[in-house]
Write a protein that holds these residues in place. Structure first.
Motif, short mmCIF file in Angstrom:
data_model
loop_
_atom_site.label_atom_id
_atom_site.label_comp_id
_atom_site.label_asym_id
_atom_site.label_seq_id
_atom_site.Cartn_x
_atom_site.Cartn_y
_atom_site.Cartn_z
N PHE A 1 0.59 -1.02 -0.14
CA PHE A 1 0.05 0.08 0.07
C PHE A 1 0.79 1.26 -0.08
O PHE A 1 0.14 2.36 -0.10
CB PHE A 1 -0.96 -0.11 1.11
N GLN A 2 2.06 1.20 -0.13
CA GLN A 2 3.07 2.28 0.12
C GLN A 2 2.54 3.38 1.04
O GLN A 2 2.08 4.60 0.84
CB GLN A 2 3.10 3.20 -1.52
N LEU A 3 2.83 2.84 2.47
CA LEU A 3 2.13 3.53 3.48
C LEU A 3 3.28 5.06 3.76
O LEU A 3 4.44 4.75 3.43
CB LEU A 3 2.29 2.85 4.68
N THR A 4 2.42 5.90 4.44
CA THR A 4 3.22 7.10 4.73
C THR A 4 3.88 6.85 6.14
O THR A 4 3.54 5.94 6.89
CB THR A 4 2.32 8.17 4.99
N GLN A 5 4.60 7.63 6.43
CA GLN A 5 5.46 7.47 7.78
C GLN A 5 4.48 7.45 8.90
O GLN A 5 4.41 6.55 9.81
CB GLN A 5 6.66 8.63 7.87
N ARG A 6 3.29 8.38 9.00
CA ARG A 6 2.58 8.32 9.96
C ARG A 6 1.66 7.00 10.03
O ARG A 6 1.26 6.70 11.06
CB ARG A 6 1.51 9.30 9.79
N GLU A 7 1.45 6.75 8.81
CA GLU A 7 0.49 5.35 8.81
C GLU A 7 1.35 4.08 9.38
O GLU A 7 0.81 3.20 10.04
CB GLU A 7 0.07 4.86 7.42
N ARG A 8 2.68 4.10 9.02
CA ARG A 8 3.42 2.85 9.54
C ARG A 8 3.44 3.10 10.99
O ARG A 8 3.65 2.04 11.69
CB ARG A 8 4.98 3.18 8.87
N ILE A 9 3.86 4.11 11.25
CA ILE A 9 3.90 4.47 13.04
C ILE A 9 2.43 3.90 13.68
O ILE A 9 2.46 3.39 14.61
CB ILE A 9 3.92 5.87 13.24
N THR A 10 1.37 4.34 13.07
CA THR A 10 -0.06 3.90 13.63
C THR A 10 -0.09 2.50 13.49
O THR A 10 -0.61 1.73 14.41
CB THR A 10 -1.09 4.64 12.90
N LEU A 11 0.17 1.98 12.27
CA LEU A 11 0.04 0.64 12.28
C LEU A 11 0.86 -0.45 13.38
O LEU A 11 0.66 -1.41 13.76
CB LEU A 11 0.31 0.22 10.74
N GLY A 12 2.29 0.26 13.43
CA GLY A 12 3.20 -0.49 14.24
C GLY A 12 2.55 -0.22 15.96
O GLY A 12 2.98 -1.37 16.61
N VAL A 13 1.97 0.79 16.19
CA VAL A 13 1.46 1.06 17.66
C VAL A 13 0.28 0.08 17.76
O VAL A 13 0.05 -0.75 18.79
CB VAL A 13 0.92 2.46 17.78
N LEU A 14 -0.74 -0.21 16.75
CA LEU A 14 -1.68 -0.92 16.90
C LEU A 14 -1.49 -2.52 16.79
O LEU A 14 -1.75 -3.52 17.54
CB LEU A 14 -2.80 -0.92 15.68
N ALA A 15 -0.28 -2.92 16.07
CA ALA A 15 0.19 -4.28 15.86
C ALA A 15 0.83 -4.84 17.08
O ALA A 15 0.68 -5.99 17.32
CB ALA A 15 1.17 -4.50 14.73
#
Length: 471
Positions: free
Chosen positions: A319-333
């Protein structure tokens, strides 16, 4: 002076130009205000003196050192000029300047003498020591019992802040260590500490420390973590909670040089990079603390969930995530799911609108799913994605579905009528948050399956059928 101006469409407007004040400004009645983001906040008590110290009439960097230009360290000057001219962050018009002009352009010299910033970066060892506040670095290694077992010191003022970053990374043997983590049938070697993360923390410590006061930078190396301790407090308007968003430069000239030399990220994105790198590797987010005269950032040595690396990597590739999206996904994971309030607190995002910016395309792409509504909405990584990276191997009560939780509550009340929320929570599982249990009890009460008597901490619940039988 205000001036009446005419717009291109024929309309008129008043133009009022206000010069920026390099010092501390106050209102006529003696009150002080500081602009933070889009709002102005009052500065009260001891913070008034702190503000005067941080916003002097003449910045420390620009003060005259009385050291003549020719007294620069020739090797440091040559490396600085070469670094600027090789940088892809510097305009061609700047690269074309002479060595003399470059020093003036970056505020390293004024007239025939160096500024204090110039001595800090290009001066000789003796001149840098004479400043009295040149950064000194100590790295101390501790064992499991907290006893010191080794120490490295850079306290002779021989290195400039730019050179200190490379020296600390190169000379500390702990930064060369690695260990293996399991990835399915294979094992993968990962560094104990990510180089970009360590360098960014060192750069932040050097760039944002107050050079008007003395104090060493400490790197405390424990078996399970690294602490970077910087002298001085955070700039006014910045707190440990808002460091992920806040963008305040205490030393403008030094920050500009580090950026142009490619040693730090653009303004406001350095701590984002630290979050992104750590969470994408399955490590916990950095933990920041502020004391009376210090700021400490702690990062963990070991990867808590290696599967998160694969999750973020595969999601980013697709999905070519943005930096903020990667951070959010990492927090939830790394959690079992978070409510909107909990996720907002983890990301220092206030309100659903700001949280939506961090979520970005995660909801639309199906990477993240939700449960509930408004402030009680719960965000979690989609189960299908968790199965792909084998993060679903453990089923915990903290991520229990609402209907299953309600069934547990009904079963518990059938055996133990007239129970408090705390008693129910203790019996069905303390890993379930008290708020989640209370929300389920409210839903069951609204549905007529549960009744209660009493208020607040004296409230007791029982099945509705039990209440009817008692009557």
């Amino acid at each position: 002076m205000p001036r009446l101006q005419c717009a291109a469409n024929g309309g008129e407007f008043i133009e009022l130009l206000i010069d920026r004040s390099p010092g501390v400004a106050s209102t006529r009645d003696g009150r002080y205000f500081l602009r933070v983001g889009d709002s102005c906040q009052p500065v009260l008590g001891d913070d008034v003196l702190r503000l005067a110290n941080e916003r002097p009439g003449w910045p420390w960097e620009a003060m005259d050192s009385a050291v003549p230009r020719p007294a620069v360290d020739a090797d440091k000057l040559a490396r600085f000029v070469a670094g600027i001219r090789d940088s892809d962050r510097v305009k061609d018009s700047v690269k074309e300047k002479s060595d003399y002009e470059l020093l003036t352009h970056y505020g390293l010299a004024q007239g025939q003498t160096l500024t204090r910033l110039g001595v800090l970066l290009l001066g000789t060892q003796a001149d840098r020591r004479a400043l009295g506040t040149a950064p000194l670095v100590q790295a101390i290694k501790y064992d499991e019992q907290g006893q010191k077992i080794n120490k490295w010191v850079w306290d002779d003022c021989a290195l400039s802040p730019v050179e200190l970053v490379d020296a600390v990374w190169r000379e500390l043997p702990d930064f060369r260590e690695s260990y293996e983590v399991a990835e399915g049938l294979y094992r993968r070697s990962v560094p104990a500490y990510d180089e970009k993360v360590v360098r960014e923390l060192l750069v932040n410590a050097l760039v944002h420390r107050p050079y008007t006061q003395q104090g060493d930078i400490y790197l405390n190396l424990y078996p399970e973590r690294l602490e970077v301790v910087n002298p001085g407090r955070l700039p006014l308007g910045v707190t440990p909670r808002t460091m992920l968003h806040a963008s305040r430069r205490r030393n403008e000239g030094l920050a500009r040089l580090f950026h142009d030399l490619g040693l730090m990220e653009r303004e406001g994105s350095g701590f984002d990079l630290v979050y992104d790198r750590l969470l994408s590797q399955g490590r916990p987010a950095p933990f920041a603390e502020e004391g009376p005269d210090w700021v400490k950032v702690t990062i963990q040595r070991r990867i808590g969930k290696p599967e998160v690396m694969r999750l973020v990597s595969e999601a980013d590739a697709r999905f070519q995530l943005t930096q903020r999206e990667r951070i959010t996904l990492g927090v939830l994971a790394q959690s079992e799911g978070l409510t909107a309030r909990e996720l907002g607190a983890a990301l220092a995002a206030e309100g659903l609108d700001e949280l939506a910016v961090w979520l970005g395309q995660l909801l639309r792409s199906g990477l993240v799913q939700t449960q509930g509504k408004t402030s009680g909405m719960r965000y979690f990584v989609a189960p299908d994605w968790l199965r792909v990276v084998q993060l679903d191997r453990k089923t915990t009560l903290s991520r229990i579905a609402p209907h299953r939780l309600q069934a547990l509550i009904l079963e518990d009340l059938a055996r133990y009528p007239d129970s408090s929320t705390a008693d129910i929570n203790r019996r069905i599982g303390v890993e379930i948050s008290a708020k989640t249990v209370k929300r389920s009890l409210d839903d069951l009460t609204a549905a007529g399956q549960v009744s209660h008597a009493g208020e607040r901490r004296w409230r007791r619940y029982r099945l509705q059928q039990q209440g009817i039988k008692d009557k």
